[in-house]
Design a protein around this motif. Structure first.
Motif, PDB file in Angstrom:
ATOM      1  N   GLN A   1       0.831  -1.185   0.000  1.00 18.94           N
ATOM      2  CA  GLN A   1       0.000   0.000   0.000  1.00 18.94           C
ATOM      3  C   GLN A   1       0.879   1.253   0.000  1.00 18.94           C
ATOM      4  N   VAL A   2       0.648   2.095  -0.968  1.00 22.22           N
ATOM      5  CA  VAL A   2       1.429   3.332  -1.072  1.00 22.22           C
ATOM      6  C   VAL A   2       0.839   4.388  -0.151  1.00 22.22           C
ATOM      7  N   GLN A   3       1.696   5.060   0.568  1.00 23.48           N
ATOM      8  CA  GLN A   3       1.279   6.171   1.418  1.00 23.48           C
ATOM      9  C   GLN A   3       1.959   7.456   0.934  1.00 23.48           C
ATOM     10  N   LEU A   4       1.180   8.522   0.892  1.00 25.20           N
ATOM     11  CA  LEU A   4       1.682   9.826   0.483  1.00 25.20           C
ATOM     12  C   LEU A   4       1.460  10.806   1.618  1.00 25.20           C
ATOM     13  N   VAL A   5       2.494  11.528   1.992  1.00 18.83           N
ATOM     14  CA  VAL A   5       2.389  12.482   3.093  1.00 18.83           C
ATOM     15  C   VAL A   5       2.909  13.841   2.616  1.00 18.83           C
ATOM     16  N   GLU A   6       2.000  14.812   2.572  1.00 17.99           N
ATOM     17  CA  GLU A   6       2.378  16.153   2.154  1.00 17.99           C
ATOM     18  C   GLU A   6       2.879  16.964   3.336  1.00 17.99           C
ATOM     19  N   SER A   7       3.723  17.928   3.045  1.00 12.17           N
ATOM     20  CA  SER A   7       4.197  18.872   4.055  1.00 12.17           C
ATOM     21  C   SER A   7       4.587  20.163   3.363  1.00 12.17           C
ATOM     22  N   GLY A   8       4.823  21.194   4.156  1.00 13.91           N
ATOM     23  CA  GLY A   8       5.303  22.458   3.602  1.00 13.91           C
ATOM     24  C   GLY A   8       4.256  23.533   3.454  1.00 13.91           C
ATOM     25  N   GLY A   9       3.007  23.202   3.732  1.00 11.56           N
ATOM     26  CA  GLY A   9       1.973  24.219   3.647  1.00 11.56           C
ATOM     27  C   GLY A   9       2.118  25.237   4.767  1.00 11.56           C
ATOM     28  N   GLY A  10       1.345  26.308   4.675  1.00 13.70           N
ATOM     29  CA  GLY A  10       1.396  27.333   5.697  1.00 13.70           C
ATOM     30  C   GLY A  10       0.707  28.592   5.242  1.00 13.70           C
ATOM     31  N   SER A  11       0.960  29.667   5.957  1.00  9.73           N
ATOM     32  CA  SER A  11       0.363  30.965   5.651  1.00  9.73           C
ATOM     33  C   SER A  11       1.437  31.928   5.189  1.00  9.73           C
ATOM     34  N   VAL A  12       1.182  32.580   4.062  1.00 12.01           N
ATOM     35  CA  VAL A  12       2.126  33.554   3.524  1.00 12.01           C
ATOM     36  C   VAL A  12       1.348  34.747   2.991  1.00 12.01           C
TER      37      VAL A  12
END
Length: 121
Positions: A1-12
């Motif tokens: 099972q492939v898992q994808l984890v996003e990061s790097g979002g935020g407020s600008v």
């Protein structure tokens, strides 16, 4: 099972930059076409950019051309989205997606949980 984890979002603030990352595990990353989608409140999910497994074929939605860059590092099993000159209308939850033989906007087999990007004016 492939898992994808996003990061790097935020407020600008408008005009600023962010770089999103999507770390993949549990599969052969280099064999997947990868894409970034986004969904703003009250709107349908839309494709932002797509990158072939080889990295040789790239699609950008018109609204991000010249501002966003999609890339991948197969050695690190990671997909990136460099976002420059951000606008308030870029505010959305951004998702990465992976597929073995996806179409442009559908047919992706795996999705991440999303990361929020908020751009203030």
């Amino acid at each position: 099972q492939v898992q994808l984890v996003e990061s790097g979002g935020g407020s600008v603030q408008a005009g600023g930059s962010l770089r999103l990352s999507c770390a993949a595990s549990g599969g052969t990353f280099s064999t997947f076409a990868m894409a970034w989608f986004r969904q703003a409140p009250g709107k349908e999910r839309e494709i932002v950019a797509r990158l072939a497994s080889s990295g040789g074929t790239i699609f950008y939605a018109d609204f991000v051309k010249g501002r966003f860059t999609i890339s991948r590092d197969n050695a690190k099993n990671t997909l990136y989205l460099q976002m420059n000159s951000l606008k308030p209308e870029d505010t959305a939850v951004y998702y990465c997606a992976a597929g073995r033989l996806p179409g442009l906007r559908s047919g992706y087999d795996y999705w991440g949980q999303g990361t929020q990007v908020t751009v203030s004016s």
